[in-house]
Enzyme design. Structure first.
Site, PDB file in Angstrom:
ATOM      1  NE  ARG A 143      -1.719   1.827   3.463  1.00 54.20           N
ATOM      2  CZ  ARG A 143      -1.363   3.106   3.560  1.00 54.20           C
ATOM      3  NH1 ARG A 143      -1.848   4.003   2.723  1.00 54.20           N
ATOM      4  NH2 ARG A 143      -0.504   3.496   4.492  1.00 54.20           N
ATOM      5  CG  ASP A 256       1.904   3.965   6.744  1.00 53.09           C
ATOM      6  OD1 ASP A 256       2.147   4.966   6.065  1.00 53.09           O
ATOM      7  OD2 ASP A 256       2.472   2.876   6.568  1.00 53.09           O
ATOM      8  CG  ASN A 404       0.857  12.626   1.039  1.00 53.10           C
ATOM      9  OD1 ASN A 404       0.833  13.774   0.648  1.00 53.10           O
ATOM     10  ND2 ASN A 404       1.250  12.286   2.258  1.00 53.10           N
TER      11      ASN A 404
END
Length: 561
Positions: A143, A256, A404
């Site tokens: 990811r 993250d 992003n």
């Protein structure tokens, strides 16, 4: 190096005769860099410099960080990862590796722990120097930013992240370890691409996945037992699963989840302070909508909730009720009729009286939020209608489109300013240009909730304190320290984050807060740190921050640094 050193190393006649200072080399490099017409060309130029002239590379990145950060990391790194298999053969000289590629086939050919240990030991990026890394960034490429499963091409993320550790917090580049764990990819485009450099297999099932990662983690620790491991850009389910499994077993964190949560919490703290001061909105009166329900979103929500509990005395249930989570199917509720992923259940609403809400505009109308945070990777999701409705509901709506790269952002700064009559309090995950009001010519600079404000200082603090694990308290201390790091001038200008030009100063403040919290929680294991008086920890941190001038540029060495 001078002529005497060249003679000693047998290098005479192998280069032009002139001996230059690093300053002259930097000026030449900057002229070449600025002549490139695209960000990707600039990325390639800097990548080549990193693998050939590391000392010069970091001098430029540290001294010109505002210009270089968008080149070596977001937004350009996303494009670079998409193109990595096409670019890789041309980024470095033969035999010079830019990271550790751990390949793990789904077959009898899967590596043993002994095989993995040998692979890890083979990575020696700085010849003739003892390699003892302190921080590793590891991804499986599943990811990458908002771009999905990029497989082995995701190596650009660990590389870029560690460059920012060096530039932002003074981690010695010789003590960094970028790792891509190649378990295959489910991206058909790459599986069918003749130039794709990774394993041509689909990703393993859950059992195989966790067994593979466990073996890799054990192997890394067998070689480097004290290393800090940062998990980066794993799929949401695996990101939570790995953090839950390893957080208290070893020195690690997930940027993250925890890093994003901390940096956004810091911006939210300053936004809440500002609207309380300027509009009279009390902290407990906020209603927060998250558009996006992945690992980053839930991590952010958890940390903002903790802030409400710690700083404003709300109970866990009172604080939890301030949050509404939205995924691809709409508002997350307990009675929506679908099976919710485990990480979504905590915030699933049970007060919707059987009503379900699909569109964001309907959800805004229902919740009447004061804060709208986007982590969906859906470009343009914060439409003009949504933003106008927020502005009608709030004197100073707080809008954080955090996805992003810029092409995935829920809205731009310009769109938010125009739709809210210039009243929005804004921070994004990627850089946007300043906005100038047409009539008054007043210039507004957008906040950027860049994880770079947190993870370098957090990593530095962990390296210096050597805690048994990175606690939630240490993450919170990092976020609070960042929020409190604004200068008076920055506060007066309404900024939510400090200027990037102060990043090393800010990282030192964050690292100091992490060290203090590690000591307070009796987790710090570093005898050196424990011997430092409390008031001297900040100078101690600063003393341990690497910079290019930390090295004797004239020292005899065949290493590229």
């Amino acid at each position: 190096m001078d002529t005497a050193q060249r003679a000693r190393l047998g290098l005479n006649a192998l280069s032009p005769s002139r001996v230059e200072t690093l300053a002259i080399q930097k000026r030449r490099a900057m002229r070449q860099l600025r002549s490139k017409s695209s960000l990707l060309e600039k990325y390639i130029f800097m990548a080549q410099m990193r693998t050939t002239q590391t000392h010069l590379f970091y001098k430029i990145v540290i001294e010109e960080l505002e210009e270089l950060a968008p080149v070596i990391y977001t937004p350009t790194v996303g494009t670079a990862c998409l193109e990595y298999s096409n670019m890789y053969p041309f980024l470095a000289a033969p035999g010079v590796s830019d990271g550790l590629y751990l390949t793990y086939p789904n077959s009898a050919a899967a590596p043993t722990t002994s095989d993995l240990v040998s692979m890890i030991k083979q990575y020696q990026p700085f010849p003739n120097e003892i390699y003892q890394p302190e921080i590793a960034v590891i991804s499986d490429g599943s990811r990458i930013l908002g771009l999905g499963d990029l497989g082995v091409n995701g190596i650009g993320i660990p590389i870029g992240k560690l460059q920012l550790y060096v530039a932002g917090a003074g981690i010695d580049p010789r003590k960094t370890l970028p790792i891509i764990l190649d378990l295959g990819t489910n991206n058909d485009k790459f599986l069918e691409d003749e130039f794709y450099l990774g394993l041509r297999q689909r990703r393993p099932d859950e059992q195989q996945f966790y067994e593979s990662v466990e073996k890799v983690i054990q192997s890394i620790h067998q070689v480097y037992p004290d290393i800090l491991i940062q998990f980066e850009d794993w799929s949401s389910e695996h990101a939570f699963g790995l953090l839950e499994k390893y957080q208290k077993k070893m020195l690690c964190f997930n940027d993250d989840i925890q890093g994003t949560g901390a940096v956004i919490l810091s911006g939210v703290i300053n936004a809440i302070r500002r609207v309380q001061k300027e509009s009279g909105v009390e902290p407990q009166g906020h209603r927060v909508v998250f558009y996006g329900a992945g690992s980053a979103a839930i991590g952010v929500a958890r940390q903002i909730q903790e802030y409400f509990q710690i700083e404003h005395g709300l109970t866990e249930e009172q604080a939890r009720q301030l949050f509404w989570i939205v995924d691809s199917k709409g508002l997350v509720t307990v009675d929506r009729g679908d099976k919710l992923a485990q990480h979504k259940t905590y915030y699933a609403r049970n007060d919707n009286q059987g009503q379900q809400y699909k569109s964001l505009l309907d959800i805004v109308e229902y919740v009447k939020p004061t804060v709208l945070i986007g982590l969906s990777s859906i470009p343009g999701a914060f439409t003009e209608q949504v933003l106008r409705r927020l502005a009608a509901l709030n004197e100073q709506p707080i809008v954080f489109p955090l996805s992003n790269p810029a092409t995935q952002a829920e809205c731009t700064f310009e769109q938010a300013m125009q739709a809210t009559e210039h009243r929005v309090i804004f921070a994004s995950g990627t850089a946007f240009p300043a906005f100038t009001e047409p009539l008054t010519q007043k210039r507004h600079i957008p906040g950027q909730g860049n994880n770079m404000y947190i993870f370098p200082g957090l990593g530095l603090g962990a390296v210096l304190a050597k805690p048994t694990y990175i606690s939630d308290g240490m993450i919170y201390a990092a976020a609070k320290a960042l929020a409190d790091s604004l200068s008076q001038d920055e506060i007066q200008q309404g900024w939510l984050y400090p200027t990037l030009t102060r990043i090393r100063q800010v990282s030192a403040i964050v690292a100091t807060a992490v060290c203090h919290e590690a000591i307070t929680e009796n987790l710090a294991q570093s005898a050196h740190l424990l011997a430092v008086p409390k008031d001297d920890i900040l100078p101690y941190v600063v003393k341990h921050m690497w910079a290019p001038h930390s090295l004797d540029a004239l020292a005899s060495s065949s290493s590229r640094i």
